[in-house]
Design a protein around this motif. Structure first.
Motif, PDB file in Angstrom:
ATOM      1  N   LYS A 102       0.840  -1.208   0.000  1.00 42.82           N
ATOM      2  CA  LYS A 102       0.000   0.000   0.000  1.00 42.82           C
ATOM      3  C   LYS A 102       0.873   1.257   0.000  1.00 42.82           C
ATOM      4  CE  LYS A 102      -4.108  -1.872   2.234  1.00 42.82           C
ATOM      5  NZ  LYS A 102      -3.728  -3.266   2.462  1.00 42.82           N
ATOM      6  N   LEU A 103       0.345   2.312  -0.621  1.00 43.45           N
ATOM      7  CA  LEU A 103       1.007   3.618  -0.588  1.00 43.45           C
ATOM      8  C   LEU A 103      -0.068   4.667  -0.282  1.00 43.45           C
ATOM      9  CD1 LEU A 103       3.954   4.708  -1.042  1.00 43.45           C
ATOM     10  CD2 LEU A 103       3.162   5.492  -3.264  1.00 43.45           C
ATOM     11  N   TYR A 104       0.260   5.568   0.628  1.00 46.47           N
ATOM     12  CA  TYR A 104      -0.727   6.548   1.090  1.00 46.47           C
ATOM     13  C   TYR A 104      -0.252   7.963   0.760  1.00 46.47           C
ATOM     14  CZ  TYR A 104      -2.167   2.551   3.900  1.00 46.47           C
ATOM     15  OH  TYR A 104      -2.564   1.312   4.302  1.00 46.47           O
ATOM     16  N   LYS A 105      -1.208   8.753   0.287  1.00 53.03           N
ATOM     17  CA  LYS A 105      -0.914  10.179   0.069  1.00 53.03           C
ATOM     18  C   LYS A 105      -1.159  10.890   1.390  1.00 53.03           C
ATOM     19  CE  LYS A 105      -2.535  14.122  -2.584  1.00 53.03           C
ATOM     20  NZ  LYS A 105      -3.566  14.574  -3.510  1.00 53.03           N
ATOM     21  N   LYS A 106      -0.163  11.604   1.858  1.00 51.71           N
ATOM     22  CA  LYS A 106      -0.296  12.260   3.155  1.00 51.71           C
ATOM     23  C   LYS A 106      -1.072  13.557   3.028  1.00 51.71           C
ATOM     24  CE  LYS A 106       3.794  10.610   5.519  1.00 51.71           C
ATOM     25  NZ  LYS A 106       4.885  11.036   6.386  1.00 51.71           N
ATOM     26  N   SER A 107      -1.698  13.934   4.107  1.00 51.29           N
ATOM     27  CA  SER A 107      -2.395  15.223   4.070  1.00 51.29           C
ATOM     28  C   SER A 107      -1.339  16.322   4.100  1.00 51.29           C
ATOM     29  CB  SER A 107      -3.328  15.343   5.271  1.00 51.29           C
ATOM     30  OG  SER A 107      -2.571  15.662   6.414  1.00 51.29           O
ATOM     31  N   MET A 108      -1.650  17.477   3.554  1.00 48.30           N
ATOM     32  CA  MET A 108      -0.661  18.553   3.459  1.00 48.30           C
ATOM     33  C   MET A 108      -0.237  19.058   4.832  1.00 48.30           C
ATOM     34  SD  MET A 108       0.130  18.633   0.409  1.00 48.30           S
ATOM     35  CE  MET A 108       1.173  20.058   0.221  1.00 48.30           C
ATOM     36  N   SER A 109      -1.088  18.775   5.822  1.00 44.69           N
ATOM     37  CA  SER A 109      -0.757  19.281   7.163  1.00 44.69           C
ATOM     38  C   SER A 109       0.163  18.321   7.931  1.00 44.69           C
ATOM     39  CB  SER A 109      -2.047  19.503   7.948  1.00 44.69           C
ATOM     40  OG  SER A 109      -2.747  18.272   8.024  1.00 44.69           O
ATOM     41  N   THR A 110       0.549  17.206   7.289  1.00 43.72           N
ATOM     42  CA  THR A 110       1.366  16.229   8.007  1.00 43.72           C
ATOM     43  C   THR A 110       2.678  16.840   8.497  1.00 43.72           C
ATOM     44  OG1 THR A 110       2.423  14.066   7.895  1.00 43.72           O
ATOM     45  CG2 THR A 110       2.487  15.382   5.898  1.00 43.72           C
ATOM     46  N   SER A 111       3.119  16.374   9.636  1.00 42.56           N
ATOM     47  CA  SER A 111       4.400  16.895  10.144  1.00 42.56           C
ATOM     48  C   SER A 111       5.548  15.966   9.738  1.00 42.56           C
ATOM     49  CB  SER A 111       4.335  17.010  11.665  1.00 42.56           C
ATOM     50  OG  SER A 111       3.955  15.761  12.205  1.00 42.56           O
ATOM     51  N   ASN A 112       5.201  14.738   9.305  1.00 39.77           N
ATOM     52  CA  ASN A 112       6.244  13.768   8.931  1.00 39.77           C
ATOM     53  C   ASN A 112       6.562  13.841   7.439  1.00 39.77           C
ATOM     54  OD1 ASN A 112       6.376  12.758  11.497  1.00 39.77           O
ATOM     55  ND2 ASN A 112       4.736  11.276  11.107  1.00 39.77           N
ATOM     56  N   LYS A 113       7.178  14.941   7.017  1.00 39.54           N
ATOM     57  CA  LYS A 113       7.425  15.089   5.575  1.00 39.54           C
ATOM     58  C   LYS A 113       8.732  14.429   5.156  1.00 39.54           C
ATOM     59  CE  LYS A 113       4.555  19.089   4.837  1.00 39.54           C
ATOM     60  NZ  LYS A 113       4.458  20.523   4.735  1.00 39.54           N
ATOM     61  N   GLY A 114       9.696  14.460   6.026  1.00 40.47           N
ATOM     62  CA  GLY A 114      11.008  13.987   5.581  1.00 40.47           C
ATOM     63  C   GLY A 114      11.430  12.685   6.239  1.00 40.47           C
ATOM     64  N   ASP A 115      10.481  11.867   6.705  1.00 38.86           N
ATOM     65  CA  ASP A 115      10.912  10.647   7.392  1.00 38.86           C
ATOM     66  C   ASP A 115      11.329   9.563   6.391  1.00 38.86           C
ATOM     67  OD1 ASP A 115       8.695   9.365   6.444  1.00 38.86           O
ATOM     68  OD2 ASP A 115       7.588   9.414   8.333  1.00 38.86           O
ATOM     69  N   GLU A 116      11.828   8.480   6.921  1.00 35.03           N
ATOM     70  CA  GLU A 116      12.411   7.431   6.072  1.00 35.03           C
ATOM     71  C   GLU A 116      11.379   6.681   5.243  1.00 35.03           C
ATOM     72  OE1 GLU A 116      14.667   5.061   8.768  1.00 35.03           O
ATOM     73  OE2 GLU A 116      16.376   6.428   8.675  1.00 35.03           O
ATOM     74  N   LYS A 117      10.112   6.818   5.599  1.00 36.86           N
ATOM     75  CA  LYS A 117       9.072   6.064   4.884  1.00 36.86           C
ATOM     76  C   LYS A 117       8.411   6.904   3.798  1.00 36.86           C
ATOM     77  CE  LYS A 117       8.476   3.820   9.235  1.00 36.86           C
ATOM     78  NZ  LYS A 117       7.939   4.049  10.554  1.00 36.86           N
ATOM     79  N   THR A 118       8.801   8.161   3.723  1.00 34.67           N
ATOM     80  CA  THR A 118       8.072   9.115   2.880  1.00 34.67           C
ATOM     81  C   THR A 118       8.869   9.501   1.637  1.00 34.67           C
ATOM     82  OG1 THR A 118       7.039   9.964   4.870  1.00 34.67           O
ATOM     83  CG2 THR A 118       6.923  11.382   2.929  1.00 34.67           C
ATOM     84  N   ILE A 119       8.145   9.617   0.521  1.00 37.19           N
ATOM     85  CA  ILE A 119       8.764  10.159  -0.696  1.00 37.19           C
ATOM     86  C   ILE A 119       8.001  11.405  -1.116  1.00 37.19           C
ATOM     87  CG2 ILE A 119       9.688   7.974  -1.581  1.00 37.19           C
ATOM     88  CD1 ILE A 119       7.141   8.261  -3.621  1.00 37.19           C
ATOM     89  N   TYR A 120       8.668  12.203  -1.926  1.00 40.56           N
ATOM     90  CA  TYR A 120       8.051  13.426  -2.449  1.00 40.56           C
ATOM     91  C   TYR A 120       7.838  13.225  -3.933  1.00 40.56           C
ATOM     92  CZ  TYR A 120       7.552  18.389  -3.576  1.00 40.56           C
ATOM     93  OH  TYR A 120       7.088  19.605  -4.020  1.00 40.56           O
ATOM     94  N   PHE A 121       6.648  13.509  -4.418  1.00 36.89           N
ATOM     95  CA  PHE A 121       6.377  13.325  -5.843  1.00 36.89           C
ATOM     96  C   PHE A 121       5.324  14.332  -6.298  1.00 36.89           C
ATOM     97  CE2 PHE A 121       4.069  11.137  -9.340  1.00 36.89           C
ATOM     98  CZ  PHE A 121       5.124  10.987 -10.224  1.00 36.89           C
ATOM     99  N   ASN A 122       5.665  15.106  -7.334  1.00 36.96           N
ATOM    100  CA  ASN A 122       4.739  16.089  -7.926  1.00 36.96           C
ATOM    101  C   ASN A 122       4.026  16.954  -6.882  1.00 36.96           C
ATOM    102  OD1 ASN A 122       5.331  15.460 -10.522  1.00 36.96           O
ATOM    103  ND2 ASN A 122       3.418  14.394 -10.971  1.00 36.96           N
TER     104      ASN A 122
END
Lengths: 438, 283
Positions: free
Chosen positions: B29-49
């Motif tokens: 599974k892959l989840y789109k985070k809400s924009m208000s999330t504080s975990n933007k740069g953690d090891e489980k997260t990627i940035y795309f578009n």
């Protein structure tokens, strides 16, 4: 997805392109520069004499004199010498000797030389310099070359290395001297399909980024222009030193100059244009180019051809003794993207070095496709045969990139003042018809 | 000379290969985070578009169907994390990996070391995800400018080359050595390539750029008789009569080591595996 079989398909260029060695005789063709020059002489036979000046340490002057004598007289590899291979002789106008191989000595000799001579009266300056790595910028090679070029003089440097492999150096040296004197040694026999003008473009290059005095880096661009026979026509550089990486402004200046001069020389406006660049073209660069071409030409087709070798892709053919992927063979990565081998196995050259560093070619076309990917590969491959600084049959890069690379080594090492002098109209008019930077 | 695994390629129906290796995977599974999330740069997260995605659910996130490019970014990130965790080092901007264990036994270790490393890329070709692996030598300089002065190199000669030093936040900065001054203390005047400003630094924090040409120059200044350029050519298979076959064999060795030490990559409900058969070229 699991256990999926995947493969790539490819294609091959069976034969090397033919090169033409006489403007007036279409049968003067050969696939190899060496044999073409030996049999037919150069494409351009209008130069009968090359006026040469020598700058050399006192201790080496004897060797340099011998070298010129042998070039004129001929050697075992180059029988008949310059008169046979280039239909001309080298005439030594002056010799300047220096006491040591210090950079300062070369600078002094260079300054005294440019004060004494008019570049219209000297075709090439041959200078003996110590061998130094291109990694270092404050060397006799770069300092002398910059002083001479900024006053309109083409130069050819030789080092102790030239003499170590002298048997084969003669012809490379002769070809470089001939082309720097304004001669055309050879061109492609056939026209490259669907293209009028090819631009080897380079933008956002640092000038003297290592040790310049100013507080911010400055950027310049330059372009080498080739016709559809692969003949080098001229080089243009930006006269402006740009702040930050203003690539659109650099492109505007370069393309305007290139198209104006192309039209003046060829008497027509190019309609099908290929841009070769060692990097990937950015959106901004593509948009800027299209906007400028709209203004300058109106109806045109343009191909943005990125040719990159800084990637880890490698191909292997285990049937070949050394395992190299043969020269001229290529693999499609997708519809507009291939990997081309130019230094793998080939029957025309026995000596190879290492694993072929492939050319990763990517094409974008506007307003619609006018040249197919196989024609682009042929274009790039053919242009590996047009580096006039060498007669070696196995050249890795197309001349569009090779010439840009040579200029970038130089611009990284010279000062802003040197560059501005080189592109000054009165100097530019002398230099830009000769590949003085090779 | 070749292992049985490698040997099979020489008797295989195909004889042309690329250094690309297929990844087989079970996408979790892959989840789109809400924009208000504080975990933007953690090891489980990627940035795309312009958005952040994680393989781990959190409050406010939404499950999505990942595009191949998103899968590639997730796999790349997890690959780098795993490779570091099993002891490899990564030169990030250059996509180069090496291990301190793979040091090549050479003299002059006070000046430099060479490691057997490799360059990598994850690439998408024909809607498949592949790992590209290419053997690559990694050169490290072990000597500071201060050490070179202590070895009796004339400080006047220690100028006009590229250097590296650590900035305030431990970040490595590339620069150019304008001059070395020896007064009461040895100092280097350097130009920072990033900010383009001039700084004066203690000579013990400034290290020559790890380039063979420069190290050779320093060895020459030290009067040490060692041809690093020739050694580099030899180790890069440049002088070998079977250069491409040597590189191919080395590539397979690296891929087999990755298969053994790094793959499968397991994170969340994802599992990524590496095929050790190189891509076939059909001509």
């Amino acid at each position: 997805m699991s256990g999926k079989e995947i493969f790539l398909t490819g294609n091959k260029i069976e034969n090397e392109p033919y090169l033409l060695f006489d403007k007036a005789d279409s049968s003067a063709v050969h696939q190899q520069p060496y044999w073409g020059l030996r049999r037919f002489g150069p494409y351009d036979k209008s130069i009968s004499k090359i006026r040469l000046a020598i700058i050399s340490p006192k201790t080496e002057i004897g060797m340099v004199r011998n070298l010129i004598e042998e070039l004129n007289k001929g050697t075992t590899i180059m029988p008949g010498g310059m008169p046979q291979f280039f239909r001309c002789n080298i005439d030594v106008i002056d010799e300047i000797t220096i006491e040591s191989i210090d950079t300062n000595e070369y600078e002094k000799a260079g300054i005294s030389f440019v004060n004494k001579y008019n570049p219209k009266n000297i075709d090439v300056v041959l200078a003996y310099v110590p061998k130094t790595s291109r990694y270092f910028s404050n060397t006799p090679y770069y300092r002398l070359k910059a002083i001479l070029a900024s006053h309109g003089f083409s130069s050819q440097m030789i080092t102790e290395w030239t003499f170590k492999n002298i048997k084969w150096s003669y012809l490379n040296l002769a070809s470089a001297i001939f082309s720097k004197a304004g001669g055309i040694p050879w061109v492609l026999e056939g026209e490259m399909k669907n293209v009028d003008m090819i631009l080897g473009i380079s933008i956002s290059n640092f000038v003297s980024y290592k040790n310049r005095a100013g507080s911010r880096p400055r950027y310049i661009g330059y372009v080498n222009v080739f016709d559809n026979h692969g003949g080098w026509m001229f080089m243009e550089g930006t006269a402006t030193l740009y702040e930050k990486s203003r690539s659109a402004d650099q492109l505007k200046e370069l393309l305007t100059k290139a198209i104006d001069r192309f039209k003046a020389k060829k008497k027509f406006l190019p309609k099908n244009i290929a841009l070769h660049y060692y990097k990937r073209f950015g959106k901004e660069e593509i948009e800027a180019t299209r906007k400028i071409l709209n203004q300058l030409i109106g109806e045109y087709s343009v191909a943005f051809i990125s040719i990159n070798d800084s990637h880890p892709f490698r191909l292997f053919d285990l049937k070949i003794d050394d395992g190299s992927f043969p020269r001229g063979w290529y693999v499609y990565l997708n519809q507009n993207e291939v990997l081309l081998s130019t230094t793998g196995f080939t029957p025309i050259a026995t000596k190879r070095m290492g694993t072929p560093k492939l050319l990763h070619i990517r094409v974008k076309q506007y307003p619609k496709e006018f040249i197919n990917i196989d024609e682009v590969v042929w274009q790039v491959f053919s242009l590996t045969k047009i580096d006039w600084a060498t007669v070696t049959p196995l050249i890795r890069e197309p001349v569009t990139l090779q010439f840009s690379r040579e200029i970038s080594y130089l611009t990284a090492a010279i000062s802003e003042q040197d560059w501005q002098a080189i592109v000054r109209p009165e100097i530019n008019v002398i230099l830009n018809t000769k590949p003085w930077f090779i | 000379m070749f292992t049985s695994n490698e040997n099979k390629f020489f008797s295989y129906i195909y004889d042309k290969f690329g250094n690309l290796f297929l990844l087989s995977y079970k996408i979790g599974k892959l989840y789109k985070k809400s924009m208000s999330t504080s975990n933007k740069g953690d090891e489980k997260t990627i940035y795309f578009n312009g958005n952040y995605f994680s393989y781990e659910w959190e409050e406010g996130s939404q499950e999505i169907q990942p595009a191949l490019e998103m899968i590639k970014r997730t796999v790349t990130k997890q690959f780098i994390l795993k490779i570091k965790s099993v002891g490899y080092q990564i030169i990030k901007k250059k996509y180069i990996i090496f291990s301190e264990q793979d040091i090549i036994n050479l003299p002059h270790n006070d000046i430099f070391s060479i490691f057997d490393g490799f360059e990598f890329r994850f690439v998408i070709i024909n809607n498949a995800l592949l790992l590209c692996v290419n053997p690559h030598l990694v050169i490290k300089t072990n000597c500071s400018i201060k050490y070179l002065i202590e070895q009796n190199i004339n400080p006047d000669k220690l100028k006009d080359f590229s250097i590296r030093y650590k900035g305030g936040n431990e970040e490595q900065i590339d620069g150019y050595l304008i001059e070395t001054i020896t007064d009461e203390e040895s100092l280097c005047r350097v130009r920072d390539y990033r900010e383009f400003k001039i700084e004066t630094l203690p000579a013990d924090v400034v290290f020559p750029e790890p380039r063979a040409e420069l190290i050779q120059h320093l060895l020459n200044l030290l009067g040490r008789d060692f041809d690093l350029i020739a050694k580099q050519r030899e180790l890069s298979f440049l002088d070998s009569k079977t250069a491409s076959k040597d590189r191919f064999r080395k590539t397979l060795e690296i891929v087999n080591a990755l298969k053994k030490n790094v793959f499968p990559l397991s994170f969340g409900d994802w599992e990524i595996n590496l095929e050790t058969t190189p891509i076939v070229i059909k001509l």
